[in-house]
Design an enzyme around this catalytic site. Sequence first.
Site, short mmCIF file in Angstrom:
data_model
loop_
_atom_site.label_atom_id
_atom_site.label_comp_id
_atom_site.label_asym_id
_atom_site.label_seq_id
_atom_site.Cartn_x
_atom_site.Cartn_y
_atom_site.Cartn_z
N LYS A 99 -8.00 9.04 -7.59
CA LYS A 99 -7.69 10.48 -7.62
C LYS A 99 -8.91 11.31 -7.24
CE LYS A 99 -4.47 10.31 -11.44
NZ LYS A 99 -5.19 9.75 -12.56
N LYS A 102 -10.92 0.90 -4.43
CA LYS A 102 -9.48 1.17 -4.51
C LYS A 102 -9.19 2.65 -4.27
CE LYS A 102 -9.82 1.55 -9.55
NZ LYS A 102 -9.36 2.84 -10.02
N LYS A 116 -18.14 5.04 -16.29
CA LYS A 116 -18.15 6.48 -16.55
C LYS A 116 -19.55 6.95 -16.92
CE LYS A 116 -13.84 7.30 -15.78
NZ LYS A 116 -12.75 6.92 -16.69
P1 TYM Z 1 -4.78 6.66 -14.22
O1 TYM Z 1 -4.37 8.08 -14.36
O2 TYM Z 1 -6.13 6.36 -13.73
O3 TYM Z 1 -3.77 5.91 -13.28
C1 TYM Z 1 -2.38 5.97 -13.48
C2 TYM Z 1 -1.73 4.65 -13.11
O4 TYM Z 1 -1.99 4.32 -11.75
C3 TYM Z 1 -2.56 3.03 -11.66
N1 TYM Z 1 -3.53 2.99 -10.54
C4 TYM Z 1 -3.52 2.06 -9.58
N2 TYM Z 1 -2.73 0.98 -9.40
C5 TYM Z 1 -2.96 0.24 -8.29
N3 TYM Z 1 -3.93 0.52 -7.37
C6 TYM Z 1 -4.74 1.59 -7.52
N4 TYM Z 1 -5.65 1.88 -6.59
C7 TYM Z 1 -4.57 2.41 -8.69
N5 TYM Z 1 -5.18 3.53 -9.14
C8 TYM Z 1 -4.53 3.86 -10.29
C9 TYM Z 1 -3.26 2.80 -13.01
O5 TYM Z 1 -3.42 1.43 -13.26
C10 TYM Z 1 -2.29 3.47 -13.95
O6 TYM Z 1 -1.21 2.60 -14.25
N6 TYM Z 1 -5.84 5.20 -18.87
C11 TYM Z 1 -4.74 5.46 -17.95
C12 TYM Z 1 -3.78 6.51 -18.48
C13 TYM Z 1 -3.20 6.20 -19.81
C14 TYM Z 1 -2.24 5.18 -20.09
C15 TYM Z 1 -1.97 5.31 -21.49
C16 TYM Z 1 -1.65 4.18 -19.34
C17 TYM Z 1 -3.44 6.88 -20.97
N7 TYM Z 1 -2.72 6.34 -21.97
C18 TYM Z 1 -1.08 4.43 -22.13
C19 TYM Z 1 -0.75 3.31 -19.98
C20 TYM Z 1 -0.49 3.44 -21.34
C21 TYM Z 1 -5.33 5.97 -16.65
O7 TYM Z 1 -6.41 6.47 -16.60
O8 TYM Z 1 -4.50 5.89 -15.60
#
Ligand code: TYM
Length: 334
Positions: free
Chosen positions: A201, A198, A116
């Site tokens: 978003k 990967k 980041k």
């Molecule tokens: P975020 O919003 O980036 O992604 C949400 C979920 O999608 C999964 N993910 C993927 N899995 C496989 N391949 C990919 N290319 C891929 N891109 C995203 C992420 O692993 C995630 O499960 N920090 C977290 C949000 C969060 C959270 C939490 C998660 C905040 N508090 C507490 C679990 C528990 C995040 O940025 O996810």
Amino acid sequence: MEKGKKQIVMSGIRPTGFLHLGNYFGALRNYVRMQDEYECYFMVADLHSLTTHPDTKELKGHVHRVLAENIASGLDPDKAALFCQSHVRETSELYLYLNMLAYKGELEKTPTFKDKVRLQPDNVNAGLLTYPVLMAADILLHRAALVPVGKDQEQHLEIARTYANRFNHRYGDVFPEPQAFNFGQALVKVPSLDGAGKMSKSENQNATLYLADSDDLIRKKVMKAKTDSGPTEPNSVKPDYIENIFLLMNLVSEKDVIEKFESDFNNCVIRYGDMKKQLAEDMVKFIAPIREKAESIRTDEKYLKEVMEKGAEKARKSANATMEKVREHMGLVY
Ligand code: TYM
């Protein structure tokens, strides 16, 4: 664990853009499978999104979209608590306490923080540094044991375990050690279509398949995926970008279809054009029903508000029970 009590599950998704296949196979698919057997808390991580997206003009729309796409993927808000992070104020209190147990040096070493800093050198705010502390607060607030996430969140889970242990060691046992979870398998990383990195978003948008993509856009993106002229030796090792196409096919295509292309590859007769056409059609079949369902839910603000309120009420109840224990163990009861 007490007998007869369901294990607790918690996870979240940031509302920073459109959800994609990575979010589906890394997170949502497991949410849906877990909602019957576990006590589930799933949220839209709007506070986390402020670390990178301080402009909130589009936030409401994105929150609604994430909620709608959760439900369209099969999540039942009557079974799992589906809520918005900022509606559970206890999160901020636990975040504060955990910050006292989080060291600057270890946070600075977190790979996601370093990424980041590279991406937004003009906005290296303290929230960005303590991002994993807030995530630990989300999880520990419900004393969750299982956290369904994709592979990219593995390190954040390790940090959450560290804080759980640090707290327990200093103040007495309150938190279980949360584990990253994917039904009996290694955590998932859904690759992008260009063979580099990967699905995401906000980055790599032409190589990411979104749950909101139209049929034609899905076809266009898949057909553009990188291939080559095919193997020349039988049973060759697949280059990364070809391995990725097989991996995507494994997510959405029938077993016999995958076997056919595997065998064609091994016999050096594979036609990547045909393979991509097949993959595109299978992706369309998979994504279209989710897109259509999400579209009708997304615009029903009244329903989404009801879902969020009901979810937050359930989450606050669980959060309150934990915070009473936390304050008591910390000696903050006078
Ligand atoms: P975020 O919003 O980036 O992604 C949400 C979920 O999608 C999964 N993910 C993927 N899995 C496989 N391949 C990919 N290319 C891929 N891109 C995203 C992420 O692993 C995630 O499960 N920090 C977290 C949000 C969060 C959270 C939490 C998660 C905040 N508090 C507490 C679990 C528990 C995040 O940025 O996810």
